[in-house]
Scaffold this active site. Structure first.
Site, PDB file in Angstrom:
ATOM      1  N   GLU A 165     -50.181 -35.423  22.726  1.00 23.64           N
ATOM      2  CA  GLU A 165     -50.637 -34.503  23.748  1.00 23.64           C
ATOM      3  C   GLU A 165     -50.344 -35.178  25.090  1.00 23.64           C
ATOM      4  OE1 GLU A 165     -54.782 -33.429  23.555  1.00 23.64           O
ATOM      5  OE2 GLU A 165     -54.582 -32.201  25.364  1.00 23.64           O
ATOM      6  N   ARG A 212     -56.328 -44.620  11.658  1.00 24.45           N
ATOM      7  CA  ARG A 212     -55.849 -44.947  12.995  1.00 24.45           C
ATOM      8  C   ARG A 212     -55.984 -46.443  13.246  1.00 24.45           C
ATOM      9  NH1 ARG A 212     -57.808 -42.861  17.785  1.00 24.45           N
ATOM     10  NH2 ARG A 212     -57.615 -40.792  16.916  1.00 24.45           N
ATOM     11  N   LYS A 256     -57.716 -42.078  24.752  1.00 27.15           N
ATOM     12  CA  LYS A 256     -57.139 -41.744  26.058  1.00 27.15           C
ATOM     13  C   LYS A 256     -58.220 -41.395  27.063  1.00 27.15           C
ATOM     14  CE  LYS A 256     -53.630 -39.428  24.009  1.00 27.15           C
ATOM     15  NZ  LYS A 256     -52.762 -38.262  23.934  1.00 27.15           N
TER      16      LYS A 256
HETATM   17  P1  ATP Z   1     -56.941 -40.286  21.592  1.00 22.09           P
HETATM   18  O1  ATP Z   1     -57.990 -40.260  20.530  1.00 22.09           O
HETATM   19  O2  ATP Z   1     -56.617 -41.641  22.085  1.00 22.09           O
HETATM   20  O3  ATP Z   1     -57.149 -39.315  22.689  1.00 22.09           O
HETATM   21  P2  ATP Z   1     -55.200 -38.448  20.340  1.00 22.09           P
HETATM   22  O4  ATP Z   1     -55.284 -38.386  18.875  1.00 22.09           O
HETATM   23  O5  ATP Z   1     -55.890 -37.401  21.121  1.00 22.09           O
HETATM   24  O6  ATP Z   1     -55.619 -39.890  20.822  1.00 22.09           O
HETATM   25  P3  ATP Z   1     -52.520 -37.511  20.525  1.00 22.09           P
HETATM   26  O7  ATP Z   1     -51.567 -37.649  21.649  1.00 22.09           O
HETATM   27  O8  ATP Z   1     -53.063 -36.179  20.208  1.00 22.09           O
HETATM   28  O9  ATP Z   1     -53.709 -38.523  20.823  1.00 22.09           O
HETATM   29  O10 ATP Z   1     -51.942 -38.198  19.214  1.00 22.09           O
HETATM   30  C1  ATP Z   1     -50.581 -38.201  18.822  1.00 22.09           C
HETATM   31  C2  ATP Z   1     -50.462 -38.709  17.409  1.00 22.09           C
HETATM   32  O11 ATP Z   1     -50.856 -40.067  17.329  1.00 22.09           O
HETATM   33  C3  ATP Z   1     -51.362 -37.949  16.457  1.00 22.09           C
HETATM   34  O12 ATP Z   1     -50.638 -37.729  15.262  1.00 22.09           O
HETATM   35  C4  ATP Z   1     -52.520 -38.877  16.235  1.00 22.09           C
HETATM   36  O13 ATP Z   1     -53.087 -38.665  14.957  1.00 22.09           O
HETATM   37  C5  ATP Z   1     -51.864 -40.248  16.354  1.00 22.09           C
HETATM   38  N1  ATP Z   1     -52.813 -41.271  16.828  1.00 22.09           N
HETATM   39  C6  ATP Z   1     -53.716 -41.156  17.835  1.00 22.09           C
HETATM   40  N2  ATP Z   1     -54.443 -42.281  17.976  1.00 22.09           N
HETATM   41  C7  ATP Z   1     -53.986 -43.146  17.043  1.00 22.09           C
HETATM   42  C8  ATP Z   1     -54.337 -44.490  16.664  1.00 22.09           C
HETATM   43  N3  ATP Z   1     -55.309 -45.172  17.288  1.00 22.09           N
HETATM   44  N4  ATP Z   1     -53.656 -45.055  15.642  1.00 22.09           N
HETATM   45  C9  ATP Z   1     -52.681 -44.397  15.018  1.00 22.09           C
HETATM   46  N5  ATP Z   1     -52.293 -43.147  15.316  1.00 22.09           N
HETATM   47  C10 ATP Z   1     -52.937 -42.511  16.314  1.00 22.09           C
HETATM   48 MG    MG Z   2     -55.748 -35.385  20.929  1.00 21.39          MG
END
Ligand code: ATP
Ligand code: MG
Length: 560
Positions: free
Chosen positions: A38, A265, A275
């Site tokens: 995102e 994760r 984020k």
């Molecule tokens: P955050 O929780 O930091 O806001 P998010 O999941 O909202 O992260 P996205 O940009 O939506 O961030 O995630 C992109 C991809 O990365 C998704 O497939 C998500 O599952 C994966 N992802 C997010 N955080 C992690 C992590 N800590 N380790 C591994 N993969 C991750």
């Molecule tokens: Mg997200």
């Protein structure tokens, strides 16, 4: 090429799934992956793990991996983030197939499918206030309450949904919900929201849309549109999987079908990895920006001097798990040291200088000493380092009254200056405040390193820089940004309460050997005894600014 049995590692569970699917010829044996960020922030090291996993699997199975921006939430998204994400992925060493994709490219298709769902009596417009809708969802152990709008005529929902799209209603006035099961034990199946009204400009579609699809309606459908075969996400989406499948059932008639797979994760000790929290550090000026070298962002690590190889090796090393765990941040630092040790040329720097005068060395004489750029790598070559009568050494390499075990300089002591001569203490001078200002020594002309005199041994070796030829630098030393292992894990305390007040230390009177005069931002060095360093973009023609990437040894392991 077949690996010898001894070098084969066992498959992780995602590889096993993919290999089974290949054997069964599922989806025509395609392996088609996506990385779906995102664009609501800069990438962090957790996302790097997901990047390494998806792009890595695509390489491994001769498949493809595309980049899809999951841009369905215009309130928080921005092109700045889109650009930084692309830059970081390329820097990590991966290339996505074709042009980047955007979920917003599918808004029209998603809308049409939603209309189809209403027509099939699988979705309805709910006009109740948001809080009431949440309340009616209830708790997992008891059925929820059905909305009075749930069984309204299809025609009515179709009409309202169209008018929602046309901008007739206020933000939040009504929503489109899927009609699934208000008594499902899985709360995500209790008529989840598909669309909401949001009068908000989008960074790509501008003001064309004022209704936006929810994650669960956009993600699986985007996978489907793009022909994704394995949709890999993190464990918190496991409970969404029935909804992912339900949404696909509504539009899918052929054999092809993407499959959602969840993995744990990455969590790192002494780090926050969301984020939302990382953005807070930037917005509250706790750090100097997204790429502050203390940040767990890819851009922060890059600026600090981490290499893409070290991050990829780290991702490999920690593997893929099905259960959440916490990885020790020192493992990441280990991977960084391991790689920098191979590639970083050596150079001498004195970060806390005191002047040392060699009284029996001829005034005005300059000797160009030949020092190797990397003892571990003969290919790295040699460089010339000027040696003169006055040099700088580290202030803490001298003690006025040293204890027995201090093998550096002090009264009655001899040490070797790296790559140069053995010197013997003679005297020193202090200022009115008791600060040592000059140290006087004599050198042994027969003790030159590499020559026959090099055979004579002394206990200590210290580094130095010619005082006449030195160039000035500011050195930034970093420590962990948080003092707590799990700063975000305290219910009653904000993570910012655990910030390390000493995470940045600036030394602005550092001296470097002159070969560094032409160093450019991003160049990496090992300074003997001090660690690995990287030239910062804040450097100017007058002054180099240098970040310490990591000390030579893990000082935290000692403290523990
Ligand atoms: P955050 O929780 O930091 O806001 P998010 O999941 O909202 O992260 P996205 O940009 O939506 O961030 O995630 C992109 C991809 O990365 C998704 O497939 C998500 O599952 C994966 N992802 C997010 N955080 C992690 C992590 N800590 N380790 C591994 N993969 C991750
Ligand atoms: Mg997200």
């Amino acid at each position: 090429m077949e690996l010898p049995e001894s070098e084969k590692r066992s498959l992780n569970f995602i590889e096993s799934i993919i290999e089974e699917d290949l054997v069964e010829n599922k989806n025509d044996s395609r392996v088609h992956l996506r990385f779906p960020p995102e664009p609501n922030g800069y990438l962090h090291i957790g996302l790097a793990k997901s990047i390494c996993l998806n792009f890595g699997l695509a390489n491994e199975y001769n498949g493809v991996c595309i980049l899809r921006f999951d841009d369905t939430n215009p309130e928080k998204e921005d092109v700045e983030y889109v650009d930084s994400i692309k830059e970081d992925i390329v820097w990590l060493g991966f290339n996505w197939e074709g042009e980047p994709h955007f979920a917003s490219d599918y808004f029209e298709q998603l809308y049409d499918w939603a209309v189809q769902l209403i027509k099939n009596n699988k979705a309805y417009v709910d006009e109740q206030p948001q809080e009431l809708i949440s309340e009616q969802r209830g708790v997992p152990t008891r059925p929820g309450t059905e909305s009075p709008f749930r069984n309204r005529p299809v025609e009515e929902s179709l009409d309202l949904f169209k008018r929602m799209k046309e901008g007739e209603f206020e933000t939040g006035a009504m929503i489109l919900r899927s009609k699934i099961d208000m008594s499902s034990p899985n709360m995500h199946m209790r008529d989840p929201i598909m669309y909401r009204i949001l009068h908000q400009e989008h960074h790509r579609t501008g003001n064309k849309w004022c209704i936006y699809p929810m994650y669960d309606w956009a993600h699986g459908q985007s996978d489907f549109i793009e022909g994704i075969t394995h949709s890999i996400c993190t464990l918190e989406f496991e409970v969404h999987r029935p909804l992912y499948d339900w949404a696909l059932d509504q539009i899918n008639d052929g054999d092809y079908r993407p499959r959602q797979i969840e993995f744990a994760r990455l969590n790192l000790s002494y780090t926050v990895m969301s984020k939302r929290k990382i953005i807070e550090l930037v917005q509250n000026n706790v750090v100097r920006g997204w790429d502050d070298p203390r940040m767990p962002t890819i851009s922060g690590f890059r600026r600090r001097g981490y290499t893409p190889e070290s991050i990829r090796n780290f991702a490999d090393r920690i593997g893929i798990a099905k259960r959440n765990n916490v990885i020790d941040v020192s493992l990441l630092e280990f991977s960084v040291r391991e790689h920098l040790n191979q590639i970083a040329p050596r150079a001498m720097a004195v970060i806390n200088p005191v002047k040392l005068i060699i009284t029996n060395y001829p005034e005005g004489q300059v000797e160009e000493l030949e020092l190797s750029n990397n003892q571990n790598d003969p290919e790295a070559g040699k460089r010339l380092v000027p040696f003169t009568r006055e040099v700088y050494i580290e202030r803490d390499d001298f003690m006025e009254d040293p204890p027995k075990k201090f093998f550096r300089l002090g009264p009655g002591r001899e040490v070797r200056l790296v790559g140069a001569y053995i010197i013997k203490y003679e005297d020193y001078k202090k200022d009115a405040n008791g600060v040592v200002t000059e140290i006087y020594c004599t050198y042994d002309p027969d003790s030159k390193s590499g020559g026959s005199g090099a055979k004579r041994k002394v206990k200590g070796t210290i580094h130095w820089v010619s005082a006449d030829k030195a160039i000035d630098a500011e050195v930034r030393l970093y420590d962990r940004l948080f003092l707590d292992e799990d700063p975000a894990g305290h219910k009653d305390k904000n993570f910012k309460e655990f910030l390390n007040p000493d995470s940045l230390k600036i030394l602005d009177n550092c001296k470097l050997e002159p070969s560094l005069a032409n160093a450019k931002p991003g160049d990496k060095f090992q300074f003997p005894r001090l660690g690995y360093f990287c030239i910062d973009p804040d450097s100017s023609n007058d002054k180099l600014v240098i970040n310490r990437t990591v000390p030579l040894r893990d000082s935290w392991a000692k403290k523990k």
